[in-house]
Design an enzyme around this catalytic site. Structure first.
Site, PDB file in Angstrom:
ATOM      1  N   GLY A   1       0.187   1.800   7.014  1.00 12.77           N
ATOM      2  CA  GLY A   1       0.756   2.978   5.935  1.00 12.77           C
ATOM      3  C   GLY A   1      -0.824   4.066   5.184  1.00 12.77           C
TER       4      GLY A   1
ATOM      5  N   LYS B   1      -0.189  -0.960  16.861  1.00 11.01           N
ATOM      6  CA  LYS B   1       0.427   0.043  15.634  1.00 11.01           C
ATOM      7  C   LYS B   1      -0.774   0.968  15.025  1.00 11.01           C
ATOM      8  CE  LYS B   1       1.175  -1.840  11.577  1.00 11.01           C
ATOM      9  NZ  LYS B   1       0.816  -3.069  10.417  1.00 11.01           N
TER      10      LYS B   1
ATOM     11  N   LYS C   1       8.417   2.840  -0.812  1.00 14.69           N
ATOM     12  CA  LYS C   1       7.681   4.053  -0.572  1.00 14.69           C
ATOM     13  C   LYS C   1       8.333   4.275   1.191  1.00 14.69           C
ATOM     14  CE  LYS C   1       2.656   3.536  -1.819  1.00 14.69           C
ATOM     15  NZ  LYS C   1       1.495   4.248  -1.255  1.00 14.69           N
TER      16      LYS C   1
ATOM     17  N   SER D   1       1.458  -2.498 -12.492  1.00 11.75           N
ATOM     18  CA  SER D   1       0.818  -1.134 -12.182  1.00 11.75           C
ATOM     19  C   SER D   1       0.097  -0.599 -13.023  1.00 11.75           C
ATOM     20  CB  SER D   1       2.344  -0.140 -12.042  1.00 11.75           C
ATOM     21  OG  SER D   1       1.928   0.827 -12.289  1.00 11.75           O
TER      22      SER D   1
ATOM     23  N   ASP E   1      -1.657  10.101  -1.386  1.00 14.44           N
ATOM     24  CA  ASP E   1      -2.801   8.957  -0.963  1.00 14.44           C
ATOM     25  C   ASP E   1      -3.620  10.180   0.083  1.00 14.44           C
ATOM     26  OD1 ASP E   1      -1.555   6.948  -2.193  1.00 14.44           O
ATOM     27  OD2 ASP E   1      -0.293   6.362  -0.610  1.00 14.44           O
TER      28      ASP E   1
ATOM     29  N   ILE F   1     -10.660   1.183   0.809  1.00 13.63           N
ATOM     30  CA  ILE F   1      -9.703   1.475  -0.335  1.00 13.63           C
ATOM     31  C   ILE F   1      -9.071   1.060  -0.894  1.00 13.63           C
ATOM     32  CG2 ILE F   1      -8.654   3.629   1.243  1.00 13.63           C
ATOM     33  CD1 ILE F   1      -6.180   1.181   1.820  1.00 13.63           C
TER      34      ILE F   1
ATOM     35  N   ALA G   1      -4.661   0.483  10.803  1.00 13.90           N
ATOM     36  CA  ALA G   1      -3.346   1.230  10.690  1.00 13.90           C
ATOM     37  C   ALA G   1      -1.831   1.305  10.191  1.00 13.90           C
ATOM     38  CB  ALA G   1      -3.139   1.022  13.128  1.00 13.90           C
TER      39      ALA G   1
HETATM   40  P1  ATR Z   1      -0.816  -0.634   3.652  1.00 15.12           P
HETATM   41  O1  ATR Z   1       0.469   0.258   3.856  1.00 15.12           O
HETATM   42  O2  ATR Z   1      -1.196  -1.051   2.284  1.00 15.12           O
HETATM   43  O3  ATR Z   1      -1.906  -0.774   4.672  1.00 15.12           O
HETATM   44  P2  ATR Z   1      -0.085  -2.626   5.891  1.00 15.12           P
HETATM   45  O4  ATR Z   1       0.782  -1.619   6.448  1.00 15.12           O
HETATM   46  O5  ATR Z   1       0.470  -4.419   5.468  1.00 15.12           O
HETATM   47  O6  ATR Z   1      -0.513  -2.262   4.380  1.00 15.12           O
HETATM   48  O7  ATR Z   1      -1.274  -2.530   6.521  1.00 15.12           O
HETATM   49  C1  ATR Z   1      -2.373  -3.908   5.980  1.00 15.12           C
HETATM   50  C2  ATR Z   1      -3.580  -3.709   7.757  1.00 15.12           C
HETATM   51  O8  ATR Z   1      -4.630  -4.801   7.181  1.00 15.12           O
HETATM   52  C3  ATR Z   1      -3.015  -3.739   8.912  1.00 15.12           C
HETATM   53  O9  ATR Z   1      -4.162  -2.158   9.734  1.00 15.12           O
HETATM   54  C4  ATR Z   1      -3.352  -4.776   9.353  1.00 15.12           C
HETATM   55  O10 ATR Z   1      -4.059  -5.332  10.715  1.00 15.12           O
HETATM   56  P3  ATR Z   1      -2.353  -5.406  11.757  1.00 15.12           P
HETATM   57  O11 ATR Z   1      -1.339  -3.895  11.728  1.00 15.12           O
HETATM   58  O12 ATR Z   1      -2.738  -5.975  12.969  1.00 15.12           O
HETATM   59  O13 ATR Z   1      -1.201  -6.361  11.043  1.00 15.12           O
HETATM   60  C5  ATR Z   1      -4.670  -5.407   8.415  1.00 15.12           C
HETATM   61  N1  ATR Z   1      -5.058  -6.598   8.632  1.00 15.12           N
HETATM   62  C6  ATR Z   1      -4.362  -7.441   7.567  1.00 15.12           C
HETATM   63  N2  ATR Z   1      -4.821  -9.172   7.516  1.00 15.12           N
HETATM   64  C7  ATR Z   1      -5.652  -8.253   8.486  1.00 15.12           C
HETATM   65  C8  ATR Z   1      -6.270  -9.613   9.520  1.00 15.12           C
HETATM   66  N3  ATR Z   1      -6.085 -10.419   9.319  1.00 15.12           N
HETATM   67  N4  ATR Z   1      -7.211  -9.663  10.305  1.00 15.12           N
HETATM   68  C9  ATR Z   1      -7.034  -7.730  10.697  1.00 15.12           C
HETATM   69  N5  ATR Z   1      -6.369  -6.895  10.345  1.00 15.12           N
HETATM   70  C10 ATR Z   1      -6.218  -7.384   8.930  1.00 15.12           C
END
Ligand code: ATR
Length: 285
Positions: free
Chosen positions: A130, A156, A65, A14, A101, A227, A128
């Site tokens: 967190g 989502k 979280k 962290s 955030d 981000i 979509a």
């Molecule tokens: P966080 O809470 O940090 O935002 P998360 O909830 O795991 O993390 O979200 C990751 C995001 O990256 C999601 O929008 C995810 O899309 P899905 O909802 O379809 O899973 C997106 N993401 C991760 N890998 C992906 C990929 N290979 N192609 C498209 N979107 C991806």
């Protein structure tokens, strides 16, 4: 001496202690900020006893979280919509959960790009999860005229709209009309009217696949932000910068999200994200 910690699993890497210990020293405050790596099955017990151990609050990071949100009182509407908190303030045994955030996201843009006007045009948000919830929430309250939301899993994105709907006041329902959900496959075309493009997915992060997007249709004056801050300049930011778009990297969001917690725990006002702090954190990436 006031005690604060960051709880996560894993948490060893962290960057929060670097940020908060910098401010403790800068503002000459007697306090401590430490890492507490807690196994998931021990989280509830540890968290709910923080006040007995003398903590005035904590940060919560992955994977806790959402759990921390359930175990604390949400500070505002923002936390309810996001359904997750990263900052806890403990006062008289009461735990208030904040999600900073959203604040960090907006402050980063405002400080890095002074002339940017959120009201000027549409924002395209990729993802979509967190992080997207925090970003969307803050953009809606910055009066962005339209948010175009795209996610690989469209359900989502729809869940975010539903959660907004459930938590919003009746007299604010008009803001839902500003949130437009379109399929992930249409991301290249979706950029044509954008004034802001935000990647909230994990794509482009070290160890993750690249974000596959063609930004040819994006207006040249649109601001592009990511981000992801490992690497500091993601492929998206690099492509945008090379064609002349203004860009803002994701490290500032990490730095600014730390400000409200520090101010509330240690009763300090006007806490600053200085170039020196940024350099210190950058050196740890
Ligand atoms: P966080 O809470 O940090 O935002 P998360 O909830 O795991 O993390 O979200 C990751 C995001 O990256 C999601 O929008 C995810 O899309 P899905 O909802 O379809 O899973 C997106 N993401 C991760 N890998 C992906 C990929 N290979 N192609 C498209 N979107 C991806």
């Amino acid at each position: 001496m006031k005690k604060v910690c960051v709880i996560g699993y894993p948490a060893k890497h962290s960057l929060s202690p670097v940020i908060h210990n910098y401010w403790l020293e800068k503002y000459n405050i007697e306090g401590s900020y430490e890492i507490r790596e807690i196994e998931p099955d021990k989280f509830d017990d540890f968290f709910l006893n923080l006040h007995k151990e003398g903590y005035v609050g904590c940060n919560v990071t992955l994977p806790f979280k959402e759990k921390a949100f359930e175990l604390s009182d949400p500070f505002s509407f923002t936390e309810k919509v996001i359904g997750a908190v990263n900052t806890i303030i403990i006062e008289d045994g009461r735990y208030v959960g904040h999600n900073t955030d959203a604040y960090g996201f907006i402050k980063n843009i405002e400080k890095s790009s002074k002339e940017f006007d959120f009201k000027k045009g549409a924002a395209v948000v990729l993802g979509a999860g967190g992080a997207a919830r925090a970003v969307i929430n803050s953009l809606l309250f910055k009066d962005v005229p339209e948010i175009i939301l795209l996610n690989r899993t469209i359900e989502k994105a729809e869940n975010i709209r539903n959660d907004l709907h459930v938590n919003i006041h009746k007299n604010q329902e008009f803001i839902l009309e500003r949130l437009k959900i379109i399929p992930w496959e249409e991301r290249n075309e979706a950029l044509a009217e954008a004034k802001l493009l935000v990647n909230t997915t994990s794509l482009g992060m070290v160890g993750q696949p690249e974000l596959d997007i063609n930004i040819d249709k994006l207006p040249k004056d649109a601001l592009v932000t990511d981000i992801v801050y490992r690497p500091l300049e993601t492929k998206l930011l690099n492509q945008a910068r090379e064609r002349g778009n203004p860009v803002v990297d994701g490290l500032g969001m990490l730095l600014y999200q730390a400000v409200p917690g520090f101010e509330l725990w240690f009763k300090e006002e006007n806490v600053e994200v200085t170039p020196e702090l940024r350099k210190k954190v950058e050196a740890m990436l």
